[in-house]
Scaffold this motif. Structure first.
Motif, PDB file in Angstrom:
ATOM      1  N   ILE A 170       0.861  -1.184   0.000  1.00 37.92           N
ATOM      2  CA  ILE A 170       0.000   0.000   0.000  1.00 37.92           C
ATOM      3  C   ILE A 170       0.895   1.230   0.000  1.00 37.92           C
ATOM      4  O   ILE A 170       1.677   1.453   0.911  1.00 37.92           O
ATOM      5  CB  ILE A 170      -0.935   0.029   1.230  1.00 37.92           C
ATOM      6  N   LYS A 183      -7.954   8.689  -3.209  1.00 46.14           N
ATOM      7  CA  LYS A 183      -9.205   8.367  -2.507  1.00 46.14           C
ATOM      8  C   LYS A 183      -9.661   9.500  -1.599  1.00 46.14           C
ATOM      9  O   LYS A 183     -10.740   9.418  -1.019  1.00 46.14           O
ATOM     10  CB  LYS A 183      -9.023   7.108  -1.651  1.00 46.14           C
ATOM     11  N   ILE A 185      -7.278  -1.694   4.633  1.00 47.11           N
ATOM     12  CA  ILE A 185      -7.067  -2.009   3.211  1.00 47.11           C
ATOM     13  C   ILE A 185      -8.336  -1.884   2.373  1.00 47.11           C
ATOM     14  O   ILE A 185      -8.310  -1.256   1.315  1.00 47.11           O
ATOM     15  CB  ILE A 185      -6.361  -3.390   3.058  1.00 47.11           C
ATOM     16  N   LYS A 206      -8.246   0.867  -0.852  1.00 44.46           N
ATOM     17  CA  LYS A 206      -7.998   0.296  -2.182  1.00 44.46           C
ATOM     18  C   LYS A 206      -9.063   0.707  -3.162  1.00 44.46           C
ATOM     19  O   LYS A 206     -10.136   1.032  -2.883  1.00 44.46           O
ATOM     20  CB  LYS A 206      -7.893  -1.215  -2.097  1.00 44.46           C
TER      21      LYS A 206
END
Length: 143
Positions: A37, A64, A139, A143
């Motif tokens: 990540i 994001k 996560i 993602k």
């Protein structure tokens, strides 16, 4: 109660110049990195984007629009850990209360700017097992 050997202005200068990352911040960051990540620190975000994010988040996911703060249990008044200083208690109660109010203000300002704010308490990254669980929870969000 022991007396501080520094004047208030010396203490302010010493504390405000401390910009290092804490062990819990480093643990989360390196755990995310080991899992592939990728992220920015607030310094990296500022350097690439040319703008500073309110509150200097520990980890930034610009695509994001997610920021992560790792909040120390003592400094942010964690209700679960109830960590208190035995010295100068009145001062620390006021200091921690001010930190919590600032955290709320920063969170609202970032959310009003379109960011999702995630606050991770220090105890969620303190052990390897807790860190792994925290990363597993993060996560899917990032993602």
């Amino acid at each position: 109660m022991s007396k501080d050997v520094m004047t208030p202005s010396q203490r302010h200068r010493a504390m405000s110049s401390n910009r290092g990352r804490t062990q819990p911040e480093r643990a989360l960051a390196s755990g995310l990195w080991r899992r592939g990540i990728r992220y920015f620190t607030h310094e990296g975000y500022k350097s690439v984007k040319g703008q500073r994010l309110r509150g200097n988040p520990d980890i930034v996911f610009p695509r994001k629009k997610i920021v992560v703060f790792v909040d120390g249990c003592f400094w942010h008044g964690c209700p679960r850990c109830q960590r208190h200083s035995g010295l100068n208690g009145e001062f620390w109660v006021g200091k921690i209360d001010a930190n919590r109010k600032r955290d709320k203000r920063v969170t609202v300002e970032l959310e009003n700017s379109g960011w999702t704010v995630l606050r991770i308490p220090e105890h969620d990254v303190r052990t390897k097992a807790a860190l792994a669980q925290t990363i597993d929870r993060l996560i899917p969000l990032i993602k």
